[in-house]
Design a protein around this motif. Structure first.
Motif, PDB file in Angstrom:
ATOM      1  N   VAL A   1     -67.730  27.391 -46.843  1.00  0.00           N
ATOM      2  CA  VAL A   1     -68.981  26.914 -47.446  1.00  0.00           C
ATOM      3  C   VAL A   1     -69.088  25.394 -47.307  1.00  0.00           C
ATOM      4  CG1 VAL A   1     -70.381  26.830 -49.544  1.00  0.00           C
ATOM      5  CG2 VAL A   1     -68.955  28.837 -49.080  1.00  0.00           C
ATOM      6  N   LEU A   2     -67.969  24.694 -47.503  1.00  0.00           N
ATOM      7  CA  LEU A   2     -67.970  23.238 -47.351  1.00  0.00           C
ATOM      8  C   LEU A   2     -68.290  22.852 -45.913  1.00  0.00           C
ATOM      9  CD1 LEU A   2     -67.436  20.395 -48.460  1.00  0.00           C
ATOM     10  CD2 LEU A   2     -65.004  20.728 -47.934  1.00  0.00           C
TER      11      LEU A   2
ATOM     12  N   THR B   1     -79.783  34.773 -49.703  1.00  0.00           N
ATOM     13  CA  THR B   1     -80.313  34.016 -48.559  1.00  0.00           C
ATOM     14  C   THR B   1     -79.276  33.032 -48.028  1.00  0.00           C
ATOM     15  OG1 THR B   1     -82.569  34.206 -49.440  1.00  0.00           O
ATOM     16  CG2 THR B   1     -82.162  32.490 -47.789  1.00  0.00           C
ATOM     17  N   SER B   2     -78.636  32.302 -48.951  1.00  0.00           N
ATOM     18  CA  SER B   2     -77.611  31.336 -48.532  1.00  0.00           C
ATOM     19  C   SER B   2     -76.421  32.051 -47.894  1.00  0.00           C
ATOM     20  CB  SER B   2     -77.140  30.516 -49.735  1.00  0.00           C
ATOM     21  OG  SER B   2     -78.204  29.743 -50.257  1.00  0.00           O
ATOM     22  N   PHE B   3     -76.056  33.204 -48.464  1.00  0.00           N
ATOM     23  CA  PHE B   3     -74.923  33.948 -47.898  1.00  0.00           C
ATOM     24  C   PHE B   3     -75.219  34.365 -46.453  1.00  0.00           C
ATOM     25  CE2 PHE B   3     -72.493  37.730 -46.905  1.00  0.00           C
ATOM     26  CZ  PHE B   3     -71.221  37.400 -47.354  1.00  0.00           C
ATOM     27  N   LYS B   4     -76.434  34.819 -46.202  1.00  0.00           N
ATOM     28  CA  LYS B   4     -76.789  35.230 -44.845  1.00  0.00           C
ATOM     29  C   LYS B   4     -76.710  34.049 -43.873  1.00  0.00           C
ATOM     30  CE  LYS B   4     -80.303  37.860 -42.342  1.00  0.00           C
ATOM     31  NZ  LYS B   4     -81.605  38.585 -42.445  1.00  0.00           N
ATOM     32  N   LEU B   5     -77.146  32.881 -44.321  1.00  0.00           N
ATOM     33  CA  LEU B   5     -77.065  31.690 -43.473  1.00  0.00           C
ATOM     34  C   LEU B   5     -75.609  31.315 -43.187  1.00  0.00           C
ATOM     35  CD1 LEU B   5     -79.869  29.504 -45.115  1.00  0.00           C
ATOM     36  CD2 LEU B   5     -79.974  30.686 -42.899  1.00  0.00           C
TER      37      LEU B   5
ATOM     38  N   TYR C   1     -73.049  33.366 -43.276  1.00  0.00           N
ATOM     39  CA  TYR C   1     -72.478  34.432 -42.439  1.00  0.00           C
ATOM     40  C   TYR C   1     -72.815  34.189 -40.964  1.00  0.00           C
ATOM     41  CZ  TYR C   1     -71.472  39.174 -40.756  1.00  0.00           C
ATOM     42  OH  TYR C   1     -70.977  40.259 -40.068  1.00  0.00           O
ATOM     43  N   ARG C   2     -74.064  33.842 -40.680  1.00  0.00           N
ATOM     44  CA  ARG C   2     -74.466  33.577 -39.297  1.00  0.00           C
ATOM     45  C   ARG C   2     -73.798  32.305 -38.764  1.00  0.00           C
ATOM     46  NH1 ARG C   2     -79.190  35.938 -37.148  1.00  0.00           N
ATOM     47  NH2 ARG C   2     -80.057  37.593 -38.455  1.00  0.00           N
ATOM     48  N   TYR C   3     -73.700  31.308 -39.640  1.00  0.00           N
ATOM     49  CA  TYR C   3     -73.048  30.058 -39.248  1.00  0.00           C
ATOM     50  C   TYR C   3     -71.584  30.288 -38.890  1.00  0.00           C
ATOM     51  CZ  TYR C   3     -70.400  25.765 -40.153  1.00  0.00           C
ATOM     52  OH  TYR C   3     -69.509  24.713 -40.074  1.00  0.00           O
ATOM     53  N   ALA C   4     -70.923  31.192 -39.611  1.00  0.00           N
ATOM     54  CA  ALA C   4     -69.487  31.431 -39.410  1.00  0.00           C
ATOM     55  C   ALA C   4     -69.180  31.881 -37.988  1.00  0.00           C
ATOM     56  CB  ALA C   4     -68.989  32.467 -40.418  1.00  0.00           C
ATOM     57  N   PHE C   5     -70.090  32.640 -37.378  1.00  0.00           N
ATOM     58  CA  PHE C   5     -69.848  33.129 -36.019  1.00  0.00           C
ATOM     59  C   PHE C   5     -69.718  31.964 -35.042  1.00  0.00           C
ATOM     60  CE2 PHE C   5     -71.228  34.510 -31.818  1.00  0.00           C
ATOM     61  CZ  PHE C   5     -70.495  35.671 -31.634  1.00  0.00           C
ATOM     62  N   ASP C   6     -70.683  31.042 -35.059  1.00  0.00           N
ATOM     63  CA  ASP C   6     -70.649  29.910 -34.137  1.00  0.00           C
ATOM     64  C   ASP C   6     -69.552  28.920 -34.510  1.00  0.00           C
ATOM     65  OD1 ASP C   6     -72.841  30.748 -32.533  1.00  0.00           O
ATOM     66  OD2 ASP C   6     -74.229  30.050 -34.096  1.00  0.00           O
TER      67      ASP C   6
ATOM     68  N   ASP D   1     -74.900  39.768 -31.801  1.00  0.00           N
ATOM     69  CA  ASP D   1     -75.751  40.862 -32.260  1.00  0.00           C
ATOM     70  C   ASP D   1     -74.932  41.853 -33.090  1.00  0.00           C
ATOM     71  OD1 ASP D   1     -78.298  42.465 -32.135  1.00  0.00           O
ATOM     72  OD2 ASP D   1     -76.927  43.893 -31.166  1.00  0.00           O
ATOM     73  N   GLN D   2     -73.760  42.199 -32.613  1.00  0.00           N
ATOM     74  CA  GLN D   2     -72.885  43.091 -33.371  1.00  0.00           C
ATOM     75  C   GLN D   2     -72.495  42.460 -34.704  1.00  0.00           C
ATOM     76  OE1 GLN D   2     -69.852  43.376 -30.378  1.00  0.00           O
ATOM     77  NE2 GLN D   2     -70.613  45.329 -29.551  1.00  0.00           N
ATOM     78  N   TRP D   3     -72.169  41.183 -34.655  1.00  0.00           N
ATOM     79  CA  TRP D   3     -71.775  40.457 -35.867  1.00  0.00           C
ATOM     80  C   TRP D   3     -72.874  40.506 -36.942  1.00  0.00           C
ATOM     81  CZ3 TRP D   3     -67.571  38.027 -37.901  1.00  0.00           C
ATOM     82  CH2 TRP D   3     -67.778  37.092 -38.922  1.00  0.00           C
ATOM     83  N   CYS D   4     -74.094  40.199 -36.559  1.00  0.00           N
ATOM     84  CA  CYS D   4     -75.204  40.175 -37.524  1.00  0.00           C
ATOM     85  C   CYS D   4     -75.522  41.573 -38.053  1.00  0.00           C
ATOM     86  CB  CYS D   4     -76.440  39.565 -36.868  1.00  0.00           C
ATOM     87  SG  CYS D   4     -76.254  37.800 -36.458  1.00  0.00           S
ATOM     88  N   ASN D   5     -75.394  42.600 -37.207  1.00  0.00           N
ATOM     89  CA  ASN D   5     -75.694  43.962 -37.641  1.00  0.00           C
ATOM     90  C   ASN D   5     -74.646  44.527 -38.597  1.00  0.00           C
ATOM     91  OD1 ASN D   5     -78.147  45.555 -36.381  1.00  0.00           O
ATOM     92  ND2 ASN D   5     -77.465  44.085 -34.827  1.00  0.00           N
ATOM     93  N   VAL D   6     -73.424  44.027 -38.497  1.00  0.00           N
ATOM     94  CA  VAL D   6     -72.402  44.469 -39.452  1.00  0.00           C
ATOM     95  C   VAL D   6     -72.805  44.060 -40.878  1.00  0.00           C
ATOM     96  CG1 VAL D   6     -70.027  44.099 -40.221  1.00  0.00           C
ATOM     97  CG2 VAL D   6     -70.505  44.523 -37.801  1.00  0.00           C
ATOM     98  N   LEU D   7     -73.345  42.867 -41.035  1.00  0.00           N
ATOM     99  CA  LEU D   7     -73.805  42.434 -42.356  1.00  0.00           C
ATOM    100  C   LEU D   7     -74.957  43.308 -42.846  1.00  0.00           C
ATOM    101  CD1 LEU D   7     -73.864  40.461 -44.738  1.00  0.00           C
ATOM    102  CD2 LEU D   7     -75.419  39.013 -43.399  1.00  0.00           C
ATOM    103  N   GLU D   8     -75.909  43.596 -41.978  1.00  0.00           N
ATOM    104  CA  GLU D   8     -77.039  44.445 -42.371  1.00  0.00           C
ATOM    105  C   GLU D   8     -76.562  45.845 -42.734  1.00  0.00           C
ATOM    106  OE1 GLU D   8     -81.058  44.963 -43.200  1.00  0.00           O
ATOM    107  OE2 GLU D   8     -79.919  43.147 -42.722  1.00  0.00           O
ATOM    108  N   PHE D   9     -75.617  46.359 -41.973  1.00  0.00           N
ATOM    109  CA  PHE D   9     -75.044  47.677 -42.237  1.00  0.00           C
ATOM    110  C   PHE D   9     -74.389  47.700 -43.626  1.00  0.00           C
ATOM    111  CE2 PHE D   9     -71.743  50.869 -42.130  1.00  0.00           C
ATOM    112  CZ  PHE D   9     -72.268  51.915 -41.386  1.00  0.00           C
TER     113      PHE D   9
END
Length: 305
Positions: free
Chosen positions: A156-157, A204-208, A210-215, A263-271
């Motif tokens: 998060v930091l 909303t912040s968690f989703k951001l 989560y997506r940031y963590a991949f890159d 794409d797989q990474w983001c769909n795991v969160l939605e799943f």
């Protein structure tokens, strides 16, 4: 038969009638004045009693009248001339006020964000001449703030600092991110850790994050995340909130996959957010990636056996 009046009698009668008329007029005038005075006195008496009922009068008897007059006539009391002790007390009070103001200013200055302090704080961890906090400095930094490097609060930091590489904070990232957090010292950042953890509770912040963590976690010359790093990051983000994560982690370990794309990474969160724990609402014809189709099939076979 009556005798005619003489001239003297006529004049006398005239004078008597005039005196009588004048007396009657004077009597009426005196009566009018008396009635007027009585009416005025009655009005004054009525007004007095009205004021008395309203507590607007003050009874002053003959005994107290002189005292009241004397009281009003007394000269004002002279102010007592301050003594040396009074001067010392006043001087001490002024000094105390000055000290309190100085203390207040010092506290305000300490609480206010300082770019200079933030810069000095950065160079406590930047090794060498490079304007970067590297792995060695990061280890000391985590130790100072009392957080393990693999703790999710560090992710998060990093998101708050918009750090581009795992294990590194550049000077620009540090100044911009710590400025947004208003932290220019170890103590202030420690006091902000609870806030950083609370950010994960906002969907909303968690989703951001989560997506940031991949890159953030992937190698910059790669478009995908290697499987081991992906499992670590998924465990960090979903391990405590998604009951199916342990099973999904087992699936990844025995699968043919070596990397996870975005794409797989983001769909795991939605799943994890939309599919029931028994997978009863999973639509095989939906727009899910093949990775998740295979996981559902593997999970059902596992449950049947």
């Amino acid at each position: 038969m009556s005798r005619p009046l003489t001239g003297l009698q006529t004049h006398t009668n005239t004078v008597v009638c005039f005196i009588k008329m004048h007396s009657d007029a004077s009597s009426k005038y005196n009566n009018f004045q008396l009635n007027s005075h009585l009416s005025t006195l009655a009005s004054i008496h009525k007004i007095y009693h009205t004021l008395h009922r309203l507590n607007l009068t003050e009874d002053v008897g003959p005994e107290t009248h002189g005292t009241a007059c004397c009281s009003r006539a007394m000269p004002p009391r002279k102010k007592r001339r301050p003594t040396a002790g009074d001067d010392l007390s006043a001087k001490k009070s002024r000094q105390d006020n000055v000290y309190r103001k100085q203390e207040t200013l010092q506290i305000q200055e300490a609480e206010a964000f300082s770019s200079k302090r933030c810069l000095e704080w950065f160079y406590e961890y930047a090794v060498g001449c490079d304007d970067v906090v590297g792995p060695e400095g990061m280890e000391k930094f985590c130790e100072d703030i009392g957080v393990e490097p693999e703790n999710v609060v560090m992710l998060v930091l990093a998101w708050k600092l918009d750090a581009q590489s795992m294990g590194y904070f550049t000077l620009q990232e540090w100044l911009k991110g710590m400025g947004s957090l208003q932290c220019d010292s170890t103590e202030k950042l420690r006091n902000s850790l609870d806030y950083l953890r609370s950010v994960l509770n906002d969907a909303t912040s968690f989703k951001l994050i989560y997506r940031y963590a991949f890159d953030f976690a992937r190698e910059k010359d790669q478009r995908s995340l290697d499987l081991n790093t992906a499992k670590c990051m998924l465990g960090l983000l979903l391990g405590k909130t998604w009951p199916l994560f342990p099973v999904f982690n087992q699936f990844l370990e025995q699968s043919k996959y070596k990397v996870i794309n975005k794409d797989q990474w983001c769909n795991v969160l939605e799943f994890s957010r939309t599919i029931n724990l028994d997978l009863s609402n999973y639509d095989e014809d939906g727009a899910w990636p093949v990775l998740l189709d295979e996981f559902v099939e593997w999970y059902k076979d596992r449950e049947m056996s």
